[in-house]
Design a protein around this motif. Structure first.
Motif, PDB file in Angstrom:
ATOM      1  N   ALA B  44       0.814  -1.215   0.000  1.00  0.00           N
ATOM      2  CA  ALA B  44       0.000   0.000   0.000  1.00  0.00           C
ATOM      3  C   ALA B  44       0.848   1.265   0.000  1.00  0.00           C
ATOM      4  O   ALA B  44       0.341   2.358  -0.199  1.00  0.00           O
ATOM      5  CB  ALA B  44      -0.921  -0.005   1.214  1.00  0.00           C
ATOM      6  N   ASN B  47       0.716   3.890  -2.924  1.00  0.00           N
ATOM      7  CA  ASN B  47      -0.383   4.827  -3.163  1.00  0.00           C
ATOM      8  C   ASN B  47       0.117   6.250  -3.083  1.00  0.00           C
ATOM      9  O   ASN B  47       0.863   6.588  -2.167  1.00  0.00           O
ATOM     10  CB  ASN B  47      -1.477   4.657  -2.091  1.00  0.00           C
ATOM     11  N   ASN B  53      -0.412  12.057   2.393  1.00  0.00           N
ATOM     12  CA  ASN B  53      -0.632  11.992   3.834  1.00  0.00           C
ATOM     13  C   ASN B  53       0.576  12.501   4.598  1.00  0.00           C
ATOM     14  O   ASN B  53       0.435  13.128   5.640  1.00  0.00           O
ATOM     15  CB  ASN B  53      -0.935  10.557   4.265  1.00  0.00           C
ATOM     16  N   GLN B 166     -11.803  19.803   7.375  1.00  0.00           N
ATOM     17  CA  GLN B 166     -12.284  18.604   6.691  1.00  0.00           C
ATOM     18  C   GLN B 166     -12.414  18.768   5.191  1.00  0.00           C
ATOM     19  O   GLN B 166     -12.698  17.811   4.488  1.00  0.00           O
ATOM     20  CB  GLN B 166     -13.602  18.174   7.334  1.00  0.00           C
ATOM     21  N   ARG B 168     -11.562  18.572   1.631  1.00  0.00           N
ATOM     22  CA  ARG B 168     -10.553  17.784   0.925  1.00  0.00           C
ATOM     23  C   ARG B 168     -10.394  18.339  -0.473  1.00  0.00           C
ATOM     24  O   ARG B 168     -11.355  18.431  -1.226  1.00  0.00           O
ATOM     25  CB  ARG B 168     -10.980  16.324   0.839  1.00  0.00           C
ATOM     26  N   THR B 297       4.922   2.717  10.848  1.00  0.00           N
ATOM     27  CA  THR B 297       3.505   2.364  10.979  1.00  0.00           C
ATOM     28  C   THR B 297       3.145   1.238  10.020  1.00  0.00           C
ATOM     29  O   THR B 297       2.392   0.327  10.359  1.00  0.00           O
ATOM     30  CB  THR B 297       2.626   3.572  10.663  1.00  0.00           C
ATOM     31  N   PHE B 298       3.677   1.318   8.825  1.00  0.00           N
ATOM     32  CA  PHE B 298       3.345   0.286   7.848  1.00  0.00           C
ATOM     33  C   PHE B 298       3.867  -1.069   8.287  1.00  0.00           C
ATOM     34  O   PHE B 298       3.264  -2.087   8.007  1.00  0.00           O
ATOM     35  CB  PHE B 298       3.916   0.647   6.465  1.00  0.00           C
TER      36      PHE B 298
ATOM     37  N   ARG D  68      -4.346   7.322   9.716  1.00  0.00           N
ATOM     38  CA  ARG D  68      -4.342   7.573   8.269  1.00  0.00           C
ATOM     39  C   ARG D  68      -3.656   6.433   7.536  1.00  0.00           C
ATOM     40  O   ARG D  68      -4.109   5.974   6.497  1.00  0.00           O
ATOM     41  CB  ARG D  68      -3.582   8.872   7.962  1.00  0.00           C
ATOM     42  N   ASN D  69      -2.521   6.019   8.093  1.00  0.00           N
ATOM     43  CA  ASN D  69      -1.795   4.946   7.416  1.00  0.00           C
ATOM     44  C   ASN D  69      -2.569   3.635   7.456  1.00  0.00           C
ATOM     45  O   ASN D  69      -2.544   2.865   6.503  1.00  0.00           O
ATOM     46  CB  ASN D  69      -0.412   4.767   8.040  1.00  0.00           C
ATOM     47  N   PHE D  70      -3.279   3.388   8.552  1.00  0.00           N
ATOM     48  CA  PHE D  70      -4.113   2.188   8.608  1.00  0.00           C
ATOM     49  C   PHE D  70      -5.158   2.232   7.499  1.00  0.00           C
ATOM     50  O   PHE D  70      -5.455   1.225   6.853  1.00  0.00           O
ATOM     51  CB  PHE D  70      -4.812   2.076   9.967  1.00  0.00           C
ATOM     52  N   GLN D  72      -4.881   3.727   4.685  1.00  0.00           N
ATOM     53  CA  GLN D  72      -4.193   3.425   3.437  1.00  0.00           C
ATOM     54  C   GLN D  72      -3.954   1.937   3.273  1.00  0.00           C
ATOM     55  O   GLN D  72      -4.062   1.382   2.190  1.00  0.00           O
ATOM     56  CB  GLN D  72      -2.833   4.128   3.382  1.00  0.00           C
ATOM     57  N   GLN D  73      -3.635   1.295   4.377  1.00  0.00           N
ATOM     58  CA  GLN D  73      -3.342  -0.134   4.314  1.00  0.00           C
ATOM     59  C   GLN D  73      -4.613  -0.961   4.250  1.00  0.00           C
ATOM     60  O   GLN D  73      -4.549  -2.172   4.117  1.00  0.00           O
ATOM     61  CB  GLN D  73      -2.521  -0.548   5.546  1.00  0.00           C
ATOM     62  N   LYS D  74      -5.748  -0.288   4.372  1.00  0.00           N
ATOM     63  CA  LYS D  74      -7.053  -0.966   4.293  1.00  0.00           C
ATOM     64  C   LYS D  74      -7.169  -2.096   5.304  1.00  0.00           C
ATOM     65  O   LYS D  74      -7.482  -3.234   4.944  1.00  0.00           O
ATOM     66  CB  LYS D  74      -7.296  -1.487   2.871  1.00  0.00           C
ATOM     67  N   ASP D  89     -12.348  14.089  15.014  1.00  0.00           N
ATOM     68  CA  ASP D  89     -13.414  14.025  14.015  1.00  0.00           C
ATOM     69  C   ASP D  89     -12.920  13.838  12.593  1.00  0.00           C
ATOM     70  O   ASP D  89     -13.392  12.986  11.854  1.00  0.00           O
ATOM     71  CB  ASP D  89     -14.268  15.298  14.089  1.00  0.00           C
ATOM     72  N   THR D  90     -11.921  14.637  12.241  1.00  0.00           N
ATOM     73  CA  THR D  90     -11.489  14.623  10.845  1.00  0.00           C
ATOM     74  C   THR D  90     -11.022  13.239  10.423  1.00  0.00           C
ATOM     75  O   THR D  90     -11.485  12.682   9.426  1.00  0.00           O
ATOM     76  CB  THR D  90     -10.327  15.619  10.644  1.00  0.00           C
ATOM     77  N   LYS D  93     -13.661  10.610  10.379  1.00  0.00           N
ATOM     78  CA  LYS D  93     -14.514  10.729   9.201  1.00  0.00           C
ATOM     79  C   LYS D  93     -13.865  10.028   8.005  1.00  0.00           C
ATOM     80  O   LYS D  93     -14.534   9.350   7.220  1.00  0.00           O
ATOM     81  CB  LYS D  93     -14.735  12.206   8.876  1.00  0.00           C
ATOM     82  N   GLU D  94     -12.565  10.225   7.885  1.00  0.00           N
ATOM     83  CA  GLU D  94     -11.860   9.552   6.790  1.00  0.00           C
ATOM     84  C   GLU D  94     -12.011   8.044   6.917  1.00  0.00           C
ATOM     85  O   GLU D  94     -12.235   7.335   5.937  1.00  0.00           O
ATOM     86  CB  GLU D  94     -10.374   9.922   6.798  1.00  0.00           C
ATOM     87  N   ASP D  97     -15.454   7.098   5.892  1.00  0.00           N
ATOM     88  CA  ASP D  97     -15.583   7.128   4.430  1.00  0.00           C
ATOM     89  C   ASP D  97     -14.944   5.899   3.800  1.00  0.00           C
ATOM     90  O   ASP D  97     -15.388   5.411   2.767  1.00  0.00           O
ATOM     91  CB  ASP D  97     -14.920   8.385   3.860  1.00  0.00           C
TER      92      ASP D  97
END
Ligand code: ATP
Ligand code: ATP
Ligand code: MG
Ligand code: MG
Lengths: 356, 330, 514, 308
Positions: B44, B47, B53, B166, B168, B297-298, D68-70, D72-74, D89-90, D93-94, D97
């Motif tokens: 991933a 991406n 990010n 928020q 985007r 993190t990955f 965020r990275n999680f 991305q990693q789905k 919140d932000t 929300k991501e 989504d």
């Protein structure tokens, strides 16, 4: 009268005068708040009182700051001291905790020796990065500052290692001749460092390297070796401080031991009059600086200042310390005393002027 | 009498980069290598959003680091940035909570940082006190203000703030946030200022040798005060971005950020002794820290302490390579 | 002429530093269109007077008027703005910026508010071409030799539209040609009506250009004289405050027997020594008791040769032998071990540690050689330091003063003292007389002669050809970073022949292989 | 180098049906936290869930980055222990989504939009403070004179410190005799607790009760109390929170008087929730960890079976 005045000027002009004034003012403020603050009594054959606490608690900071003074004198900085203290404290405690008899003096000495050896290695690592490879000190030591915390937690597996070892505990809270043992250790190390730097030529050579590294190299000073050495010394001092901090509570907490001590140490060095740019260093100033910082912390507790405003209080005192110490600041309030040169008598001048 | 003109050096080939920019380019190359490693290790990672990010998550750090670059270029240091960031976020959150109009809040928040920076700059210049100690006091002060305002975190519900947070901005499949744009604008303005204005050149001059700069008739005092004000302003902007990012003000946020910032600037090739460095380097420095964090993190298998050790290790590997490339060029 | 008004007057200026009265009621008058020489021994107060004028130091007493208006500058910035442009004694430029920027910073050409780099480079190149300096103006200033830096500093100062131009020892590290260029420019500016203050220790330069002379001694004004009315001898007497014959005796002493001392094994022998990018391979031998002079133009590589001998830079070609045995001199420590000492030309960046005291600076090299564990005993320090303070007449004679606070010439003497106390076998002197007054200069020359008579080998670098010729047994000529000639200093050798060798170096290529 | 986003899109490692849980931990700032981490790791192993673990080192920014990275990693489910309450919140929300369910552990968030996360599992800091206070009120209900309490707070501004302080203050308000005479931050560490307590002892001639926001500060304070010549647990009643092993030992030894448990061992409960959430089952909005309080006798009984 004039000699009295010059003597007074000599005293107020001394480097340590203003830091000491600040220290005294802090203590006085505490005494006003609570008159018993200064009282020292003898309890179970030990000296007991806030003053004793201050000196005892500042012992680790003094140690770290001593090493830091030398590093700063060479124009460097050592951010890793807190982590080194944590690693060494953790190793010593881990070793002791694994002994069948934690009270055995031999085991404690072995533990301390092993941890101290590790400290030397860590110091050498910093030294090689800075002196050997030529990485900027702040970033070189930042590496160990981050990784060292990890190492310390690796040693303790993220837990707090609690030990029950009287000999080890002595390092932090023991007494010798009614005096806290920690103070004695700090004094001894101070003495060793002072003798090592001021009775030999080491101090001057360190100052030369910090003042002008290239000129020193061309004068035949082995600048790199000296730079290397100060990082090792700094790590060694940090290790002893780490023993003290962990012995103080008989436990090693990889995360908390020596957290932010590097900032306090640098602050102590700077309050003591040593310039961060390197060059001259003042061990006595550093010690006074460390005492000021510890007094400040203790004052917050002793005067029960609301923790929410404690930092504001600290900020005010720190800024007051530096202002009062700055010659430029004091000069602004002493304008009217500016020395006026005695006008030269005409006879002295014997001008021979020719019209152009 | 013949005077031998000093032989001019051979004409420079157009592709040869100036010596001074070699370290920055080396850093860039190493950063790309590091990114490549990430891509080859984790699926991933490739991406584009991962890259975005890094910008989104480090926008405020970038802004603050830009301010720090100014200070470090003069040979100074500003330890107050993290606390000023937190203070700005706290003040914004608490004012918004009191129902003050967002425009007013924005204005006030953007004034506090520079005001504090200005004050610190004045103390540093007029009383000739070491920046370290002055900005450390500033750090205590700003952090003290945070806990003084509130010991708990204050959420922000204001409409302007939430939409800024928020919103985007789509770029194809992916998106960035307002903060990223603000950060990039700050970077551009700073780069321009340093390269093309007198203020910027004076910053380099002071870092080279303050005494000489003074004797050359440069406005040393004014410039020094200016850089701390700029750093304060950048911290304030960073604080606003952080409040966008977290939609709250928390008294303990951004602790230790000054070290991250200094690290980013120094990794970017700026000399801590001043006088040499680029804003672009700082951008790279921030990205290096961001990529290291993302890599970790990955990976997702490191325990807490191994995380720290690996961060230290990656930092070391990076610095070492950067240094070796630099030496060879010298 | 008498109706002309001075553009600048300084009246009864006093300046006291802690423990030192640097200026005591000094007056100075400057008229438009004159070159005014400010003369005095090392530490007389010349630089201080200039710094007081431009606001670097505040005055303790006295007034300054510019164009009839009383002024008191808060700093060089204001002074520059008021039309007083200054080149201070030590090169005070920014090594981390390009040459072009060093010339223009503070008044960069701009377009729409933005610094116009292209224009700046163009003008810098033009300006330097006027003083015959053809260098890459985009390079960092720090990568050039001190002499080049000094030329850049001069270029910076003369480019502004100033009414008063102050040059504090601008020529101390320049070669004859550069000095000639500078003189040309000074004349031009003078003719444009600019008042120039010129500080130098070279009397012939003073007599070549100055209209009037103000002499200072020990911070006091001795007097102001038209150049024409003050013979050289009288000037020197006024500066040193005593009759001159003492000085002349010294001078004659140095005029000595220069018979070659090349018998026996050389002390140091370089064979094909070189470093790519800095000096072409060369061979050179130095015998005990021999003084080898290095001559060449600015940037010809003399300093580089010296640095190779000392290990300050590492040679990447050739061999070096000491006492006939191959010696790997990779760093200064190795050189010092073998008895080599190197007094570098740039005392501020490569010589002294400004914060340390005179005493500490003097014993630094000796201490470094002994190792930090064996400090030089205090008694011995006192004795040595006192001896050399006296021998070199370092003033003020206070060993505990930070060396930073010494006047430029006195700093140079401290540096010299540092190496003399190590009693080296080969002493490398790179511009040792830079910024030193004539009294001390003869003293140093005499010292060099004495040392060499005592068996010390000396490698002597100086921009002053006369000095080189007077002292050396052998003159080595450098050009474009290669050794082009070695000339024995017999009776037939004079400045002209050396200049010729420098100029036609290419034609004498053969000599290089000697 | 980054054109293969299509291959990345079906990543996440769930090709083999294994659930992937992205977990962002606050840090490793205390033994408690480490026990918490270990519990989660072990439980994940046991439950056959693949754990993507991230340590935020006490920084909210880092946690947001990690989430965020999680995304991305789905990963299948995201869980995290928020460093602070507000400001999520932000990023939540991501996650929403991206259709990744979120579980909060240990600490709550104050989002108005409750749909941003599925559930919360953890302890209630206010309750811990209240339980401690209530016990004290009960103990001192016969007290006639004033009872002087000193409080060792956690790190100023941190959620547990704020909440425990609040809960405790609320509870002791029931008896006006109970008075907090001094309250300082000991930063949750032993050294801090000791140093503060030393000054408390010197500044306050009569201290009846010590309330420490965690065991570690209490343990540090023990040493100060002993050094001052007082007997902990007798001269001074000591109440702490957490119930880590050293604390329990002190309680069993009679040096502490009361501990309100704050259990880090929520791994198994969490994994259950993860599975349910992934399967789309309904879960309660709030799950509290099984916690209790300990007195000296209870401690003696419980000590042999304590896991941490
Ligand atoms: N900052 C200072 N602090 C203390 N003393 C100083 C300071 N600057 C100069 N002095 C002293 O003032 C005196 C005059 O020095 P100055 O530099 O003006 O001499 P000079 O005439 O320029 O000498 P030179 O020819 O060597 O350059 C010297 O004795 C010097 O030591
Ligand atoms: N034309 C030039 N181009 C590039 N660099 C030059 C030039 N001239 C001088 N330099 C720089 O200055 C130094 C020149 O050599 P060096 O200082 O050894 O010569 P020198 O004969 O001692 O000259 P000086 O009399 O100026 O001291 C080198 O370090 C080089 O980088
Ligand atoms: Mg001078
Ligand atoms: Mg030279």
């Amino acid at each position: 009268m004039s000699t009295a005045r010059t003597r007074l000027a000599g005293v107020t002009g001394h480097r340590l005068f203003w830091p000491l004034v600040v220290l005294v003012v802090l203590l006085a403020a505490n005494t006003v708040y609570r008159p018993s603050f200064l009282s020292v009594e003898l309890k179970n054959g030990h000296l007991y009182g806030s003053l004793v606490d201050i000196v005892r608690l500042s012992a680790p900071l003094i140690l770290v700051a001593l090493g830091m003074s030398l590093v700063i004198a060479t124009g460097g900085i050592d951010l890793s001291v807190g982590s080194v203290a944590a690693v060494c404290g953790a190793i010593a405690c881990l070793y002791i905790s694994e002994q069948p008899d934690q009270n055995s003096l031999g085991a404690v000495l072995t533990a301390v020796a092993i941890a101290f050896g590790v400290a030397l290695v860590l110091g050498a690592w910093n030294g090689i990065l800075v002196a050997g490879i030529g990485i900027q000190p702040i970033i070189a030591t930042l590496i160990l500052m981050v990784a060292g915390r990890g190492l310390a937690q690796l040693v303790t597996s993220g837990q707090i290692i609690t030990i029950n070892s009287e000999p080890y505990k002595t390092i932090g809270v023991g007494h010798l001749l009614t005096l806290p043992f920690a103070i004695i250790i700090a004094l001894a190390v101070t003495l060793v460092v002072a003798v090592l730097t001021r009775r030999t030529a080491l101090g001057m050579i360190i100052e030369a390297v910090g003042g002008n590294a290239e000129a020193s190299r061309l004068a035949g000073v082995r600048s790199r070796r000296i730079t290397f050495l100060v990082y090792v010394v700094s790590a060694a001092c940090a290790a002893v401080a780490g023993f003290m901090m962990t012995a103080n509570v008989s436990s090693a907490d990889g995360n908390a031991v020596g957290l932010w001590v590097e900032l306090d140490a640098i602050l102590a060095v700077v309050i003591g009059g040593t310039s961060l740019a390197g060059g001259r260093f003042y061990l006595s100033g550093t010690i006074v600086g460390a005492l000021i910082i510890q007094t400040l912390t203790t004052s917050v507790y002793a005067m029960n200042i609301d923790p929410q405003t404690a930092l504001l209080f600290k900020a005010v005192v720190v800024i007051a310390v530096c202002l009062i110490q700055a010659p430029a600041f004091r000069a602004r309030f002493r304008r009217r005393h500016a020395p006026t040169a005695a006008p030269a008598t005409p006879a002295e001048k014997q001008k021979e002027q020719v019209p152009a | 009498m013949t005077t031998t003109p000093l032989a001019a050096r051979g004409p420079r080939a157009w592709w040869r980069v100036p010596q001074r920019q070699v370290p920055v380019l080396a850093t860039l190359a190493l950063l790309l290598v590091m990114y490549g490693i990430g891509v080859s290790q984790y699926r991933a990672f490739s991406n584009i959003q991962v890259v975005f990010n890094i910008f989104i998550d480090n926008g405020f750090l970038l802004v603050v680091a830009v301010g720090m670059t100014f200070v470090i270029l003069t040979g100074g240091i500003d330890l107050s940035v993290g606390s000023v960031v937190a203070m700005t976020a706290m003040v914004s959150a608490s004012l918004l909570g009191d129902g003050v109009h967002p425009a007013v809040v924005l204005l006030i928040a953007l004034l506090i940082g520079p005001a504090l920076g200005f004050a610190m700059g004045c103390v540093i210049h007029f009383f000739d006190i070491q920046p370290f100690i002055v900005t450390l006091a500033g750090m205590f002060f700003a952090r003290g203000m945070c806990t003084w305002i509130s010991s708990t975190s204050i959420p922000i519900t204001d409409g302007f703030w939430t939409s800024a947070a928020q919103e985007r901005i789509r770029i194809g499949e992916n998106f960035v946030t307002v903060s990223v744009l603000v950060a990039l604008v700050v970077v551009a303005v700073a780069a321009y200022t340093l390269a093309y204005t007198r203020l910027g050149r004076n910053v380099y001059a002071i870092g080279g040798n303050q005494q000489s700069a003074l004797l050359m008739g440069l406005p040393v005092g004014r410039t020094k005060i200016a850089v701390y004000t700029i750093s304060g302003l950048c911290s304030a902007i960073g604080g606003i971005l952080l409040s966008f990012y977290t939609l709250s003000g928390a008294p303990l946020i951004a602790i230790g950020m000054e070290l991250d910032t200094i690290a980013a600037v120094v990794i970017g090739g700026t000399l801590l002794t001043g006088g040499s460095g680029y804003v672009f380097g700082t951008v790279l420095g921030v990205l290096v820290l961001g990529v290291i964090q993302t890599l970790i993190t990955f990976d997702g298998s490191l325990s807490s302490w191994w995380t720290k050790i690996v961060i230290g290790g990656l930092l070391f590997a990076f610095i070492l390579l950067q240094r070796l490339v630099g030496i060879r060029k010298k | 002429m008498s109706q002309r008004h001075p553009v600048l007057t300084m009246t009864a200026i006093s300046k006291i530093f802690p423990g030192v009265r640097a200026l005591d009621g000094v007056d100075l008058r400057l008229f438009p269109g004159e070159v005014h020489a400010l003369m005095g021994e090392n530490g007389a107060g010349k630089s201080t007077l200039i710094k007081v004028l431009t606001g670097v130091y505040s005055t303790d007493a006295g007034t300054i008027t510019l164009d009839g208006q009383q002024v008191s500058f808060a700093g060089p910035m204001q002074a520059t703005a008021a039309g007083v442009s200054t080149v201070y004694q030590e090169v005070n430029l920014l090594p981390n910026l390009s040459v072009a920027e060093n010339i223009f910073i503070g008044r960069e050409p701009r377009r729409l508010g933005a610094v116009n780099w292209r224009e700046m480079r163009r003008r810098a190149k033009e300006l330097l071409a006027r003083i015959d300096l053809h260098i890459d103006v985009t390079e960092l200033l720090g990568s050039y030799s001190l002499a080049v830096q000094q030329m850049v500093a001069i270029a910076r100062a003369v480019d502004v539209n100033a009414r008063v131009l102050i040059l504090d020892e601008p020529t101390s590290s320049l070669d004859a040609d550069e000095v000639a260029q500078l003189m040309r420019i000074m004349r031009q500016l003078r003719d444009d009506g600019i008042a120039i203050v010129f500080v130098t220790h070279f009397l012939d330069q003073v007599y070549g250009i100055a209209d009037r002379i103000t002499v200072l001694r020990n911070g006091r004004l001795v007097g102001e004289y038209p150049t024409a009315e003050l013979p050289q001898i009288a000037l020197v007497e006024k500066m040193i405050g005593k009759e001159l014959d003492a000085l002349e005796r010294l001078d004659s002493e140095t005029d000595r027997d220069r018979a070659a001392v090349t018998q026996g094994e050389p002390l140091v022998a370089a064979d094909g020594l070189g470093r790519s990018g800095s000096v072409a391979p060369f061979s050179l031998t130095i015998h005990a008791g021999e003084v080898v002079g290095l001559a060449g133009l600015l940037g010809s590589g003399r300093t580089e040769v010296a640095r190779l001998f000392f290990g300050a830079d590492r040679a990447d070609q050739g061999r070096l032998a000491v006492d006939g045995a191959p010696a790997a001199i990779r760093n200064p420590v190795a050189a010092i071990d073998r008895g080599v000492a190197f007094c570098s030309e740039n005392r501020r960046t490569e010589g002294l540690v400004g914060e340390l005291s005179v005493r500490e600076n003097i014993i630094l090299a000796m201490q470094a050689a002994r190792g930090w564990l064996r400090p030089v005993p205090r008694r011995k320090q006192d004795e040595l330091v006192e001896r050399y303070i006296k021998a070199l007449s370092i003033r003020p004679a206070n060993p505990d003063m930070p060396v930073r606070n010494l006047s430029g010439g006195n700093q140079q003497k401290v540096l010299l003292a540092r190496w003399l106390i190590t009693e080296p076998r080969l002493l490398i002197l790179d511009e040792p007389t830079r910024g030193i007054d004539i009294g001390a200069k003869t003293e140093i020359q005499r010292l060099v002669a004495q040392l060499s008579d005592g068996g010390m080998a000396v490698l002597f670098i100086s921009a002053e050809l006369e000095e080189v010729l007077r002292l050396s047994h052998k003159v080595v000529v450098m050009r474009d970073r290669r050794l082009v000639a070695q000339l024995d200093n017999d009776d037939t050798l004079d400045a002209d022949r050396v200049m010729q060798a420098i100029a036609s170096g290419a034609a004498q290529e053969g000599l290089e292989k000697v | 180098a980054c054109g293969n986003s299509d291959t990345g899109s079906e990543s996440g490692g769930n090709g083999d049906g294994q659930i992937v849980l992205g977990f962002s931990q606050v840090g490793a700032e205390s033994g408690w936290r480490t026990a918490n981490t270990n519990s989660i790791k072990e439980s994940a192993d046991k439950a056959g869930i693949k754990l993507q673990f991230d340590d935020a080192q006490q920084k909210q920014e880092n946690q947001i980055k990690a989430i965020r990275n999680f995304i991305q990693q789905k990963v299948d489910v995201i869980a995290f222990s928020p460093v602070v309450e507000s400001g999520w919140d932000t990023v939540l929300k991501e996650a929403k989504d991206a259709k990744i369910p979120v579980i909060l552990t240990d600490r709550a968030v104050d989002s108005a939009d409750k749909s941003l996360y599925k559930t919360f599992i953890g302890s209630d800091f206010v309750k811990e403070g209240r339980l401690s206070g209530e016990w004290l009120v009960e103990q001192k209900k016969d007290a006639t004179g004033p009872v002087n309490i000193v409080e060792l707070q956690g790190t100023t501004g941190s959620a547990p410190a704020n909440d425990r302080k609040k809960g405790f203050a609320e509870a002791i308000a029931a008896n006006p005799n109970l008075k907090i005479v001094a309250s300082q931050s000991g930063d949750f560490t032993r050294a801090g607790g000791k140093q503060v307590m030393e000054q408390f002892l010197k500044a306050n001639p009569k201290i009846d009760v010590l309330f420490a926001h965690n065991d570690d500060m209490g343990l540090g304070a023990l040493e100060a109390i002993t050094a001052a010549g007082k007997v902990p647990g007798k001269d001074i009643t000591i109440i702490t929170i957490d119930a880590v092993k050293d604390g329990m030992q002190a309680l069993a030894d009679g040096k502490f008087n009361f501990i309100a448990e704050c259990s880090p061992l929520l791994g198994d409960q969490l994994m259950d929730l993860v599975k349910k959430v992934k399967a789309g089952e309904e879960v309660p909005a709030r799950v509290e960890t099984q916690e209790t309080t300990f007195t000296q006798e209870q401690a003696k009984a419980a000590l042999p079976t304590r896991k941490y």
